[in-house]
Design a protein around this motif. Structure first.
Motif, PDB file in Angstrom:
ATOM      1  N   LEU A  79     -17.667 -42.434   5.058  1.00  9.34           N
ATOM      2  CA  LEU A  79     -17.781 -40.972   5.077  1.00  9.34           C
ATOM      3  C   LEU A  79     -16.669 -40.342   5.907  1.00  9.34           C
ATOM      4  O   LEU A  79     -16.051 -39.349   5.518  1.00  9.34           O
ATOM      5  N   PHE A 101     -16.852 -28.239  11.362  1.00 13.12           N
ATOM      6  CA  PHE A 101     -18.178 -28.553  10.822  1.00 13.12           C
ATOM      7  C   PHE A 101     -18.461 -30.049  10.935  1.00 13.12           C
ATOM      8  O   PHE A 101     -19.552 -30.453  11.341  1.00 13.12           O
ATOM      9  N   ILE A 141     -25.541 -39.331  11.402  1.00  8.28           N
ATOM     10  CA  ILE A 141     -25.204 -37.982  11.871  1.00  8.28           C
ATOM     11  C   ILE A 141     -24.524 -38.060  13.234  1.00  8.28           C
ATOM     12  O   ILE A 141     -23.606 -37.325  13.561  1.00  8.28           O
TER      13      ILE A 141
ATOM     14  N   LEU B  16     -14.507 -34.511   0.320  1.00  9.70           N
ATOM     15  CA  LEU B  16     -15.395 -33.940   1.336  1.00  9.70           C
ATOM     16  C   LEU B  16     -16.848 -33.925   0.890  1.00  9.70           C
ATOM     17  O   LEU B  16     -17.744 -33.745   1.713  1.00  9.70           O
ATOM     18  N   PRO B  18     -19.154 -36.232  -0.151  1.00 15.86           N
ATOM     19  CA  PRO B  18     -20.151 -37.088   0.508  1.00 15.86           C
ATOM     20  C   PRO B  18     -20.393 -36.752   1.989  1.00 15.86           C
ATOM     21  O   PRO B  18     -21.556 -36.540   2.363  1.00 15.86           O
ATOM     22  N   PRO B  19     -19.354 -36.663   2.830  1.00 15.27           N
ATOM     23  CA  PRO B  19     -19.679 -36.394   4.239  1.00 15.27           C
ATOM     24  C   PRO B  19     -20.343 -35.036   4.455  1.00 15.27           C
ATOM     25  O   PRO B  19     -21.296 -34.937   5.233  1.00 15.27           O
ATOM     26  N   VAL B  20     -19.875 -34.020   3.739  1.00 24.38           N
ATOM     27  CA  VAL B  20     -20.462 -32.696   3.960  1.00 24.38           C
ATOM     28  C   VAL B  20     -21.913 -32.658   3.469  1.00 24.38           C
ATOM     29  O   VAL B  20     -22.780 -32.080   4.133  1.00 24.38           O
ATOM     30  N   ILE B  22     -24.067 -35.142   3.383  1.00 21.38           N
ATOM     31  CA  ILE B  22     -24.909 -35.864   4.340  1.00 21.38           C
ATOM     32  C   ILE B  22     -25.148 -35.016   5.586  1.00 21.38           C
ATOM     33  O   ILE B  22     -26.282 -34.898   6.072  1.00 21.38           O
ATOM     34  N   LEU B  23     -24.090 -34.386   6.090  1.00 22.56           N
ATOM     35  CA  LEU B  23     -24.262 -33.565   7.306  1.00 22.56           C
ATOM     36  C   LEU B  23     -25.151 -32.358   7.020  1.00 22.56           C
ATOM     37  O   LEU B  23     -25.950 -31.957   7.864  1.00 22.56           O
ATOM     38  N   MET B  24     -25.010 -31.772   5.841  1.00 23.73           N
ATOM     39  CA  MET B  24     -25.873 -30.642   5.470  1.00 23.73           C
ATOM     40  C   MET B  24     -27.337 -31.078   5.459  1.00 23.73           C
ATOM     41  O   MET B  24     -28.202 -30.448   6.032  1.00 23.73           O
TER      42      MET B  24
END
Lengths: 267, 285
Positions: A79, A101, A141, B16, B18-20, B22-24
């Protein structure tokens, strides 16, 4: 006066170094002391506490922790590489805001993130995902921002002329990624993954909320055992898991070839 | 790079996803829900401030709140004072001991908080290492209260957070031109006045960032206060844990978590502003 100051400085300096080393030394001594009374009489030292670790009581949480940490390291490595690629390498429009972000979980205390995730899973009816899946999600996270930061640094340092040269020589996009970019940022990816592994393996504040009976990580199992006694077996568990961490760092360093300078960063 | 496609600019955003996502899903959404929950009435689910009202009128909760502040303040000061000589040594020394001190300063980070807290428990307990030693030497006959109180927690947290203090001071001190100290010494300034008039003023930004990072990390620490503080030692982090897992009062837990979050963010924000102001001031000179 100046001499006194200098002596005072060195005394304070040695005191601080002693302060830093003391708990580690004491735990090491406790793990080989024959009774719960910590002793430095090394001729009485024994390894019997380490022998007692080979029961499912300690092995199960250890295996779970190692498994979770490995999965977390790989997923956050992927990721973070994707994120860092878009933000630090391609510099897509708005990359500064996107970077903020991606790093934003760092600004939130772990215990707050833990509450948020457990409330989310519970109220969304995802209770059954507490335990291993919840632990993995929570730890990701936590670790992605660190990994993004480390991998982005190596991408910023990447010399774009190499990419240009490869393009002129007719390399396709995928070839340039595979044979030029990835090998050069490999140390960054591996140090990010090592960091993710350590953070996940040692984590307490998030895991606290996400473990469930039968699926408890090693640090949480140790903490829960604390309340009953200061059994020397706990010292043995701690020393064993520290040795395991050192072995993992060594292994990752071998594969990834980063010269270790583990920086703290913020939790 | 542009392999055709009608909207080339959007291609850059594809990695972006996948990472975004997951963070969302596991960060932004849960945080939003938690903040929303703190403004809800426990029974009806409608908007209300009752949970906040309860927090700010609950003596036990306020007690924990102020204990969190005092504890974090003490830890911040101890961390910074103890980090300074180490950071200064690391920034200026050329001796071969430098690598050893650096390793010693940073290595505890690898050990994890549980091992270190356990070590301090063995050392500070009533039948622990220090008390054993002092009683055997005949200095006192009853154990000193070193653990299960503020003292034990501050010692433990200081140890856990020292590497952070050392690293933030190190970055700062490395940025100070060593020629300034040399020229002051050549001009006859004593060690003490070099320290007071040159190094200390120039390292104020490092001191501030060390104080801030130690404060925020101490305020959000759970394991050390829970284990070294004993049952009666409640701070926001331990209270949050109890509300979630024992009392199962989620709105109240969410309120406490938000209070902690606001403290941490407020400090980080004012700290960042203070730091940039200090830095610009120093560079103008």
């Amino acid at each position: 006066m100046s001499k006194l100051l200098s002596v005072g400085y060195w005394v304070f300096f040695s005191f601080i170094l002693l302060f830093i080393a003391l708990p580690m030394v004491v735990v090491l001594a406790a793990s080989v002391s024959p009774t719960s009374h910590v002793t430095f009489e090394f001729w009485t030292w024994t390894l019997e506490w380490f022998g007692k670790l080979w029961t499912s009581k300690w092995l199960d949480p250890f295996i779970l922790s190692a498994k979770i940490a490995a999965i977390v390291a790989v997923i956050s490595g992927v990721l973070a590489t994707l994120g860092a690629y878009a933000v630090a390498y391609e510099k897509c429009p708005g990359h500064d805001a996107i970077m903020s972000f991606l790093l934003s979980p760092l600004a939130v205390p772990q215990i707050v993130k833990g509450v948020a995730i457990v409330l989310f899973l519970s109220s969304a009816g995802l209770f059954r995902y507490l335990g291993t899946p919840g632990l993995i999600a929570g730890h990701i996270i936590l670790t992605v921002p660190f990994a993004v930061r480390m991998i982005a640094t190596s991408m910023y340092n990447f010399d774009k002329n190499l990419d240009r040269a490869a393009r002129i020589l007719g390399a396709s996009w995928w070839q340039r990624i595979r044979y030029v970019l990835l090998p050069l940022i490999k140390p960054g990816i591996f140090s990010g993954m090592t960091f993710a592994f350590i953070i996940s393996f040692n984590n307490v504040p998030l895991s606290l909320f996400l473990v469930r009976p039968g699926q408890s990580t090693l640090p949480i199992t140790v903490i829960n055992y604390f309340e009953y006694s200061l059994d020397p077996i706990l010292a043995a568990v701690n020393v064993a898991s520290l040795l395991f961490i050192l072995a993992v760092i060594f292994l990752f360093e071998r594969i990834g070839g980063f010269t270790v300078q583990i920086h703290g960063g913020s939790k | 790079m542009r392999l055709g496609g009608t909207m080339p600019s959007l291609r850059g955003y594809v990695p972006l996803i996948p990472p975004v996502t997951i963070l969302m899903m596991f960060f932004a959404l849960p945080m939003g829900m938690m903040i929303g929950l703190s403004f809800q009435d426990g029974d009806t689910g409608s908007f209300s401030l009752t949970s906040y009202e309860r927090f700010f009128t609950d003596d036990l909760a306020l007690d924990g709140f102020f204990r969190t502040i005092v504890m974090s303040g003490l830890v911040a000061v101890c961390v910074t004072v103890m980090s300074y000589p180490i950071a200064y040594f690391l920034a200026r020394s050329t001796s071969r001991w430098r690598a050893v001190v650096f390793a010693l300063a940073i290595a505890p980070e690898l050990a994890g908080v549980v091992l270190r807290t356990y070590g301090w428990l063995i050392i500070l307990e009533d039948q622990g290492f220090v008390n054993d030693l002092v009683i055997q030497l005949g200095l006192i006959d009853r154990p000193l209260p070193l653990s299960h109180n503020m003292f034990g927690v501050v010692v433990g947290l200081t140890h856990v957070l020292l590497p952070f203090g050392i690293l933030s001071l190190l970055t700062n001190i490395q940025g100070i031109d060593p020629n300034l100290e040399k020229s002051a010494q050549i001009l006859g300034a004593s060690r003490l006045s070099v320290l007071r008039h040159i190094i200390l003023p120039l390292s104020v930004p490092g001191i501030v960032s060390s104080l801030l990072i130690a404060f925020t990390l101490a305020a959000s620490a759970y394991a050390t206060p829970a284990l070294l503080g004993g049952i009666k030692f409640s701070v926001l982090a331990t209270m949050i844990y109890q509300q979630v897992l024992f009392y199962i009062n989620w709105p109240y837990a969410a309120v406490m978590a938000n209070v902690l979050l606001v403290i941490v963010l407020a400090i980080a924000f004012t700290g960042a502003r203070l730091e940039s102001r200090l830095n610009s001031k120093l560079h103008v000179r």
